[in-house]
Design an enzyme around this catalytic site. Structure first.
Site, short mmCIF file in Angstrom:
data_model
loop_
_atom_site.label_atom_id
_atom_site.label_comp_id
_atom_site.label_asym_id
_atom_site.label_seq_id
_atom_site.Cartn_x
_atom_site.Cartn_y
_atom_site.Cartn_z
N HIS A 14 24.12 4.80 -6.34
CA HIS A 14 23.67 5.38 -7.83
C HIS A 14 24.64 5.90 -8.64
O HIS A 14 25.50 5.23 -9.59
CB HIS A 14 22.59 6.71 -7.74
CG HIS A 14 21.41 6.02 -7.39
ND1 HIS A 14 21.15 4.69 -7.09
CD2 HIS A 14 21.02 7.04 -6.44
CE1 HIS A 14 19.68 4.56 -6.08
NE2 HIS A 14 19.15 6.14 -6.20
N THR A 49 0.38 -1.01 -0.18
CA THR A 49 0.37 -0.09 0.32
C THR A 49 0.83 1.66 -0.27
O THR A 49 -0.02 1.98 0.16
CB THR A 49 -0.70 0.11 1.38
OG1 THR A 49 -0.32 0.51 2.57
CG2 THR A 49 -1.69 -0.99 1.26
N LYS A 79 18.07 1.24 -15.32
CA LYS A 79 17.21 2.17 -16.34
C LYS A 79 18.23 1.93 -17.91
O LYS A 79 19.54 1.31 -17.65
CB LYS A 79 18.07 3.60 -16.40
CG LYS A 79 17.82 4.56 -15.06
CD LYS A 79 17.93 5.73 -14.77
CE LYS A 79 18.10 6.59 -13.33
NZ LYS A 79 16.08 6.90 -13.55
P1 NAP Z 1 6.02 4.57 2.62
O1 NAP Z 1 5.24 5.31 1.32
O2 NAP Z 1 5.48 4.55 3.99
O3 NAP Z 1 5.22 2.99 2.70
C1 NAP Z 1 5.58 1.82 3.62
C2 NAP Z 1 4.46 0.60 3.58
O4 NAP Z 1 4.89 -0.10 4.39
C3 NAP Z 1 3.31 0.70 3.66
O5 NAP Z 1 2.34 -0.39 2.58
C4 NAP Z 1 2.95 0.16 4.76
O6 NAP Z 1 1.28 0.03 5.04
C5 NAP Z 1 3.94 -0.92 5.36
N1 NAP Z 1 3.87 -0.92 6.25
C6 NAP Z 1 5.02 -0.55 7.52
N2 NAP Z 1 5.18 -0.95 8.81
C7 NAP Z 1 4.68 -2.64 8.29
C8 NAP Z 1 4.50 -2.90 9.01
N3 NAP Z 1 5.70 -3.47 10.57
N4 NAP Z 1 4.39 -4.92 9.05
C9 NAP Z 1 4.44 -4.69 7.11
N5 NAP Z 1 3.43 -3.62 6.73
C10 NAP Z 1 4.21 -2.07 6.77
O7 NAP Z 1 7.26 4.14 1.79
P2 NAP Z 1 7.81 3.86 0.63
O8 NAP Z 1 8.00 5.16 -0.02
O9 NAP Z 1 6.44 2.80 -0.14
O10 NAP Z 1 8.81 2.90 0.16
C11 NAP Z 1 9.36 1.59 0.98
C12 NAP Z 1 10.90 1.34 0.85
O11 NAP Z 1 11.15 1.67 -0.51
C13 NAP Z 1 11.60 1.64 1.37
O12 NAP Z 1 12.57 0.92 2.28
C14 NAP Z 1 12.45 2.96 0.85
O13 NAP Z 1 13.22 3.99 1.51
C15 NAP Z 1 12.41 2.80 0.11
N6 NAP Z 1 12.69 3.79 -1.40
C16 NAP Z 1 11.59 4.51 -2.22
C17 NAP Z 1 11.55 5.41 -2.87
C18 NAP Z 1 9.87 6.41 -3.33
O14 NAP Z 1 9.91 6.69 -4.61
N7 NAP Z 1 8.76 5.51 -2.43
C19 NAP Z 1 12.14 5.12 -3.65
C20 NAP Z 1 13.34 4.48 -3.16
C21 NAP Z 1 13.58 3.55 -2.21
P3 NAP Z 1 1.09 0.01 6.38
O15 NAP Z 1 1.03 1.32 7.14
O16 NAP Z 1 -0.71 -0.24 6.22
O17 NAP Z 1 1.51 -1.49 6.85
#
Ligand code: NAP
Length: 484
Positions: free
Chosen positions: A240, A19, A182
């Site tokens: 990167h 999500t 990429k």
């Molecule tokens: P986010 O929007 O904060 O989403 C976090 C997700 O983890 C949510 O689905 C949340 O849902 C779930 N979650 C949180 N606590 C949990 C738990 N205890 N058990 C199970 N699920 C849990 O984070 P994001 O931006 O998608 O980033 C995710 C990862 O990708 C991170 O490591 C981030 O550093 C990396 N990343 C993100 C981006 C980006 O553009 N967003 C880019 C590069 C890397 P619930 O709260 O419902 O559990």
């Protein structure tokens, strides 16, 4: 020319953090595009997992919204979207608790590839790995995909590697650096190793210096609190820019094979010299043009975190001794532009009188936008009156060369997820590679932290701090202009 779709085996892909922002913006839209391209075999499923108590229908509705928002109109096909959504399941699960795990266990099938994407905060990576093992959900053929950041220093990266290694072999762990997914970054390898033209000149004897630039126009608004604990060195350079540097500097691997490629990259990282403090410039964007500055975005008025960094890096090996690599990356800069520029040395002797007209040959590989290559060449200035020289670009935009197929190029996440299913680790970082990169970055970061150094302010929309210009001027060189 039509992009080829390489078939993959039937799979169950579980996305922890289904999500979250990354899943919404990149993972689900990417998977939809692969489905549209016909790469998702009959029977493959995608299972979202997060704590939220959602029904399958409610979760599917969020995926539908994500596709609606992040897939271009031209790629939307109502019937295909419906069929794709039909492949999606959901399980409510807590990475730190016990709830949901037996449900996930019950959903797993035999004889299909099982892949688990950890798109959650890094503090949860270890918990999820442990529970997958404890509940018998992962088998010996399962793969896990781990998002960045992989640690924030050598100690934490090593600890994370050790935790994952308790339950998974290195061959099962896919550490994502989406830069490697990429198209243009992979093209660096094609340009170097599929052409004879450059390789004989690809060394200190003929290359004066290399510039690697990753410039962004956006600031850190929205994720300032997270970014403030990281900064440009941890967020961009250690991963990167390091990967780009490796692809430019590495020796030819004996084969395009995961370990052969990664062995060569590792050798480059290990050959990096310590960076002298005077070869590092850190910056922080100021307020300007009606927009807030970094400290407002980070909500930390005393922040010493850099939103810009420039470094001069040396590689101590036979190929590169004496050729500096200048790296820079930053936010709120003049333009969004990523490129690698390889500046060659002057010919040993000029037969022309027009010494002033002479400019170096530069090979520019543009990663974004307008992906392509540009080779700056000397020619004769047209007209009578002797031999005067001028520089012209041999310009190749990949979009022109590839025509309509350029639009079909998969985005980094699509490609990388399919590589996971195919079991190809070439474009993923190996554990020792990540640790070596931190071993190089740690003393640099410790250096400025111990000295309590504040970054230099720079104007939004500029090319970065003044001192960064000096970093090159003192060597008698200039940065290339940052432009789209
Ligand atoms: P986010 O929007 O904060 O989403 C976090 C997700 O983890 C949510 O689905 C949340 O849902 C779930 N979650 C949180 N606590 C949990 C738990 N205890 N058990 C199970 N699920 C849990 O984070 P994001 O931006 O998608 O980033 C995710 C990862 O990708 C991170 O490591 C981030 O550093 C990396 N990343 C993100 C981006 C980006 O553009 N967003 C880019 C590069 C890397 P619930 O709260 O419902 O559990």
């Amino acid at each position: 020319m039509v992009s080829r779709v390489i078939p993959v085996d039937t799979f169950d892909l579980v996305i922890f953090g289904g999500t979250g922002d990354l899943a919404r913006r990149k993972i689900f839209p990417g998977l939809y595009r692969r489905f549209l391209a016909g790469q998702m075999p009959e029977g493959s499923r995608i299972i979202g997992a997060a704590r939220a108590d959602l029904t399958e229908a409610a979760f599917r509705a969020t995926v539908r919204e994500a596709i609606d928002e992040f897939v271009p109109e031209a790629r939307k096909d109502a019937a295909v979207i419906d069929a794709f959504i039909g492949r999606i399941g959901y399980v409510s699960i807590d990475a730190k608790g016990t709830g949901g795990w037996p449900d996930l266990r019950a959903m797993m099938r035999e004889n299909v590839v099982r892949a688990f994407y950890f798109s959650v905060a890094p503090v949860l990576f270890g918990d999820i790995a442990e529970r997958l093992h404890e509940h018998g959900i992962a088998d010996a053929w399962s793969r896990i995909v781990v998002e960045k950041p992989f640690g924030r220093d050598l100690a934490s990266a090593r600890a994370l590697n050790e935790t994952l290694a308790k339950h998974f072999t290195e061959a099962q762990i896919y550490r994502i650096d989406h830069y490697l997914g990429k198209e243009t970054v992979q093209n660096l390898m094609a340009v170097r190793f599929a052409n004879i033209l450059f390789e004989p000149l690809w060394k200190a004897e003929y290359i004066d210096h290399v510039q690697i630039t990753v410039a962004e126009t956006v600031g850190v608004e929205g994720r300032g609190a997270y970014y403030d604990k990281s900064g440009a060195m941890r967020d961009m350079v250690q991963n990167h820019l390091m990967q780009l540097l490796c692809l430019i500097a590495m020796e030819p691997p004996y084969h395009f094979d995961p370990d052969a490629v990664r062995d060569e990259k590792l050798k480059v990282i290990r050959a990096l010299d310590a960076v002298k403090p005077e070869d590092i410039v850190r910056g922080q964007y100021l307020a300007g043009g009606g927009q807030e500055g970094y400290v407002a975005h980070s909500e930390n008025p005393a922040s010493k975190t850099e939103s810009y960094i420039a470094l001069k890096v040396h590689i101590s090996n036979w190929r590169w001794k004496g050729t500096p690599f200048y790296l820079r990356t930053g936010k709120r800069l003049r333009a969004r532009a990523s490129e690698i520029a390889i500046t060659f040395k002057e010919p040993p002797h000029s037969i022309f009188d027009d010494a002033e007209g002479w400019r170096e040959n530069v090979l520019v590989i543009r990663l974004q936008p307008n992906e392509g290559m540009n080779l700056m060449m000397m020619i004769k200035e047209p007209g009578p009156g002797g031999m005067r020289l001028m520089q012209v670009p041999l310009d190749m935009a990949f979009a022109d060369a590839l025509g309509a197929d350029a639009e079909d190029i998969p985005d980094a996440y699509e490609r990388l997820i399919m590589d996971v299913i195919r079991g190809n680790q070439t474009l993923f970082m190996r554990g020792d590679e990540v640790e070596a990169a931190w071993a190089w970055a740690d003393p640099i970061i410790q250096g400025w932290e111990e000295r309590g150094m504040k970054p230099q302010g720079y104007d939004p929309g500029s090319s970065g701090p003044e001192d960064a210009l000096m970093l090159m001027h003192k060597d008698g060189r200039r940065w290339r202009e940052i432009r789209e």
